[in-house]
Scaffold this motif. Sequence first.
Motif, mmCIF file in Angstrom:
data_model
loop_
_atom_site.group_PDB
_atom_site.id
_atom_site.type_symbol
_atom_site.label_atom_id
_atom_site.label_comp_id
_atom_site.label_asym_id
_atom_site.label_seq_id
_atom_site.Cartn_x
_atom_site.Cartn_y
_atom_site.Cartn_z
ATOM 1 N N ARG A 208 1.255 -16.514 6.064
ATOM 2 C CA ARG A 208 0.155 -16.359 5.023
ATOM 3 C C ARG A 208 0.415 -17.362 3.920
ATOM 4 O O ARG A 208 -0.330 -18.345 3.508
ATOM 5 C CB ARG A 208 -0.189 -15.054 4.689
ATOM 6 C CG ARG A 208 -1.254 -14.359 5.721
ATOM 7 C CD ARG A 208 -1.910 -13.300 5.104
ATOM 8 N NE ARG A 208 -1.047 -12.242 4.445
ATOM 9 C CZ ARG A 208 -0.525 -11.224 4.842
ATOM 10 N NH1 ARG A 208 -0.685 -10.883 5.935
ATOM 11 N NH2 ARG A 208 0.213 -10.383 3.852
ATOM 12 N N CYS A 209 1.615 -17.276 3.229
ATOM 13 C CA CYS A 209 2.082 -17.908 2.104
ATOM 14 C C CYS A 209 2.226 -19.401 2.600
ATOM 15 O O CYS A 209 1.674 -20.398 1.825
ATOM 16 C CB CYS A 209 3.201 -17.467 1.635
ATOM 17 S SG CYS A 209 3.898 -18.147 0.143
ATOM 18 N N ASP B 206 -1.244 -21.090 2.932
ATOM 19 C CA ASP B 206 -1.836 -21.177 1.645
ATOM 20 C C ASP B 206 -1.345 -22.323 0.805
ATOM 21 O O ASP B 206 -2.133 -23.032 0.201
ATOM 22 C CB ASP B 206 -1.502 -19.958 0.702
ATOM 23 C CG ASP B 206 -2.325 -18.647 1.152
ATOM 24 O OD1 ASP B 206 -3.428 -18.798 1.808
ATOM 25 O OD2 ASP B 206 -1.955 -17.518 0.755
ATOM 26 N N TYR C 41 9.827 -13.299 1.303
ATOM 27 C CA TYR C 41 8.522 -13.410 1.018
ATOM 28 C C TYR C 41 8.261 -13.528 -0.577
ATOM 29 O O TYR C 41 7.601 -14.794 -1.021
ATOM 30 C CB TYR C 41 7.651 -12.443 1.277
ATOM 31 C CG TYR C 41 6.354 -12.333 0.850
ATOM 32 C CD1 TYR C 41 5.375 -13.338 1.095
ATOM 33 C CD2 TYR C 41 5.897 -11.332 -0.198
ATOM 34 C CE1 TYR C 41 4.158 -13.261 0.736
ATOM 35 C CE2 TYR C 41 4.745 -11.388 -0.668
ATOM 36 C CZ TYR C 41 3.675 -12.301 -0.228
ATOM 37 O OH TYR C 41 2.577 -12.303 -0.700
ATOM 38 N N GLU C 42 9.235 -12.759 -1.432
ATOM 39 C CA GLU C 42 9.111 -12.747 -2.684
ATOM 40 C C GLU C 42 9.534 -14.145 -3.191
ATOM 41 O O GLU C 42 8.917 -14.776 -4.308
ATOM 42 C CB GLU C 42 9.860 -11.885 -3.293
ATOM 43 C CG GLU C 42 9.205 -10.346 -3.030
ATOM 44 C CD GLU C 42 10.292 -9.311 -3.629
ATOM 45 O OE1 GLU C 42 10.040 -8.954 -4.744
ATOM 46 O OE2 GLU C 42 10.979 -8.657 -2.835
ATOM 47 N N GLY D 290 7.476 -3.910 8.577
ATOM 48 C CA GLY D 290 6.937 -5.040 9.673
ATOM 49 C C GLY D 290 7.853 -5.528 10.678
ATOM 50 O O GLY D 290 8.704 -4.801 10.883
ATOM 51 N N HIS E 68 9.601 -2.366 3.751
ATOM 52 C CA HIS E 68 8.536 -3.213 4.552
ATOM 53 C C HIS E 68 8.718 -2.867 6.004
ATOM 54 O O HIS E 68 9.876 -3.072 6.475
ATOM 55 C CB HIS E 68 9.083 -4.661 4.296
ATOM 56 C CG HIS E 68 8.024 -5.583 5.356
ATOM 57 N ND1 HIS E 68 6.669 -5.389 5.135
ATOM 58 C CD2 HIS E 68 8.291 -6.417 5.833
ATOM 59 C CE1 HIS E 68 6.022 -6.150 5.999
ATOM 60 N NE2 HIS E 68 6.926 -6.954 6.474
ATOM 61 N N ASP F 216 7.731 -12.822 9.318
ATOM 62 C CA ASP F 216 7.125 -11.962 8.517
ATOM 63 C C ASP F 216 5.628 -12.378 8.465
ATOM 64 O O ASP F 216 5.376 -13.822 8.083
ATOM 65 C CB ASP F 216 7.815 -11.916 7.294
ATOM 66 C CG ASP F 216 7.065 -10.834 6.195
ATOM 67 O OD1 ASP F 216 5.902 -10.247 6.432
ATOM 68 O OD2 ASP F 216 7.574 -10.548 5.347
ATOM 69 N N GLU F 217 4.560 -11.747 8.750
ATOM 70 C CA GLU F 217 3.069 -12.347 8.702
ATOM 71 C C GLU F 217 2.897 -12.696 7.248
ATOM 72 O O GLU F 217 1.899 -13.762 7.229
ATOM 73 C CB GLU F 217 2.158 -11.161 9.222
ATOM 74 C CG GLU F 217 2.127 -10.123 8.386
ATOM 75 C CD GLU F 217 3.121 -8.836 8.835
ATOM 76 O OE1 GLU F 217 2.967 -7.843 8.310
ATOM 77 O OE2 GLU F 217 4.012 -9.296 9.857
ATOM 78 N N ARG F 218 3.539 -12.146 6.073
ATOM 79 C CA ARG F 218 3.227 -12.713 4.834
ATOM 80 C C ARG F 218 3.726 -13.989 4.490
ATOM 81 O O ARG F 218 3.183 -14.814 3.471
ATOM 82 C CB ARG F 218 3.872 -11.654 3.910
ATOM 83 C CG ARG F 218 3.273 -10.211 4.069
ATOM 84 C CD ARG F 218 3.737 -9.175 3.084
ATOM 85 N NE ARG F 218 5.216 -9.080 3.348
ATOM 86 C CZ ARG F 218 6.106 -8.421 2.710
ATOM 87 N NH1 ARG F 218 5.893 -7.717 1.593
ATOM 88 N NH2 ARG F 218 7.455 -8.300 2.927
ATOM 89 N N HIS G 2 13.110 -10.225 -1.392
ATOM 90 C CA HIS G 2 12.656 -10.267 0.036
ATOM 91 C C HIS G 2 12.412 -11.887 0.026
ATOM 92 O O HIS G 2 12.091 -12.601 -0.721
ATOM 93 C CB HIS G 2 11.430 -9.537 0.362
ATOM 94 C CG HIS G 2 11.080 -9.504 1.699
ATOM 95 N ND1 HIS G 2 10.392 -10.724 2.138
ATOM 96 C CD2 HIS G 2 11.127 -8.573 2.772
ATOM 97 C CE1 HIS G 2 10.155 -10.585 3.424
ATOM 98 N NE2 HIS G 2 10.503 -9.172 3.656
ATOM 99 N N THR H 12 7.150 -16.968 -2.447
ATOM 100 C CA THR H 12 5.860 -16.871 -3.653
ATOM 101 C C THR H 12 6.108 -17.319 -4.818
ATOM 102 O O THR H 12 5.549 -18.126 -5.468
ATOM 103 C CB THR H 12 5.463 -15.574 -3.620
ATOM 104 O OG1 THR H 12 5.180 -14.979 -2.267
ATOM 105 C CG2 THR H 12 4.289 -15.299 -4.338
#
Length: 588
Positions: free
Chosen positions: A245-246, A249, A190-191, A357, A355, A240-242, A188, A194
């Motif tokens: 957020r990342c 951060d 997001y992964e 979302g 997911h 994607d909200e994640r 993903h 991150t």
Amino acid sequence: MPPTTPYAGKFNSCPPYNNNNHAQPQSPYRSNTAPKPSRESVYNGAYSTAENPYDVPQPHSAYRSSSVSSVTAKEHHYSSSCTISENLYSSPQPHSPRQHSTSCPGRAYRHTSNCNSDQSCRNSGASMKARLYGHGITASYGEMCYHDNSLVSASLEALIQHLVPTVDYYPDRSYVFTFLLSSRLFLHPYELMTRVCHLCVEQQRSGDALLDKIRFHDVAPKLVQLLTEWTETFPYDFRDERMMRCLKDMTLQVARGDEYSWRAMQQMTQRLIKRLSALGQYEEAVAALNAVAQERPASLKSKQNSAQRNDILSVCDDPFILAQQLTHIELDRLSFIGPEEFIQSFAMKDPLENHKGFFRKRKTSNLEAYVNWFNRLSFLVATEICMPAKKKHRARIIEFFIDVAQECFNIGNFNSLMAIITGMNMSPVARLKKTWNKVNTDKFEILEHQMDPSSNFSNYRTALRGATQRSETAHSSQEKIVIPFFSLLIKDIYFLNEGCANRLPNGHINFEKLWELAKQVSEFLVWRQVICPFDRDRRILQYLVTTPVFTEDELHLASYESEGPENNMEKDSRRSLRSSLLHRENRS
């Protein structure tokens, strides 16, 4: 480390690009909701010349320069990037800065060509034969395998590591685009984000707080550069909200290390939010337009209603102007298709399946909306031809659409051209023999020949190459227009994508396939960013996107009403259609 460009010696560095000199995408739509508008007003609110983000040049996909020297000065670093004004995979590109400037790539390969059967993409016998006969050099560097200066395979971990910038390294732009595009086949977004951000921060840790701060201060600009490329090239990932957020951060992390980089992160986030806002309102407007277009005609074909209904000739009787307005719609809708949608459409195993979302729900919606536009245009053409009660009027409309198709070909709008040809070849239209006898079909036969599907659309592909070459040397905005036959483009990408997610026997990812896939998608991005130079005609645009069209059954019945059944099978078909459509009307 060796270079990473797929075709050594064939890539140019990216021309300067300054975000401050380009207008950012603004919402072309006024409302945050999508109430069902009236047919007369919906298009006016949807495509305002003053507000549409694609009426001015946009940084659809901006790329920073890949050379290390491009980031020596912070001011230069943050104002220097490029739009995709040319295909990343059709021009020279500098070698990756990971390669030491004092080493010779060829000499390095000769001394380190030690691929074995477990780690390499070629067996040792094949590598030796290639070196012996001058057919290329194969070498492995840890978990990455190269052939003739091109990355051909690697483990997923090595590819992720290769994306991570350091103080003295930044991956070249072709690698960044290719891996960000295709990585979603394996994990993903997001992964990936991150892991990349974590590695970038962790590599600067030494145990000494002061030294760590200095080292992160030095690497922060390049991390911001990578995230800027990501947000500008693949902004839809950040629905994607994640991901958001990342990103937040990392903004806080950067703020502790470098104030200038922190300001750049803030500006990048603002541009991203504007882009996503424009996307959301575009999707709402398309849904509203479709809702109006779904309104059924008051009744089926009849002479009385045909006389009362507007047709295309009452709205526009100039083929060139109609072709221009079709081009506006095509470019508007193309501009909102994310490059990742091609990959996500064909992923063998959906990396987002666990997911639930918002990102997963809309991962290919703009691509699908564009395919639906092609179908609508085909049915609109067929409806316009089958609707008139008089044979002379039907023949005139056929000739008009032939001229429109010719103008679309001249402009380079192959998608509208093919939609018109498809509509005219639908069986309800093709069976109108008495009508076609009144039409000079010479031009139509030439256009059909250009789009002939035989030999894998060889004639069309030749014409497309010609339009692409014209675009590359264009002296005017009109000459830059290339709108491909989209269904065939999807088919081509599907076959390139097929097997990309499969690993090699040694567990490596086949990066050769990913290069080719990215090359095709990169070409699409070049076509997507062209700004339509023609004036908008709101009335024509409104008609094209909202006027109701017949379904397939309604078209057949309208065709039988125009020219009666010729045999018993057609008589039975007309009787059955009348009964079923009347039943549907009564139920509704």
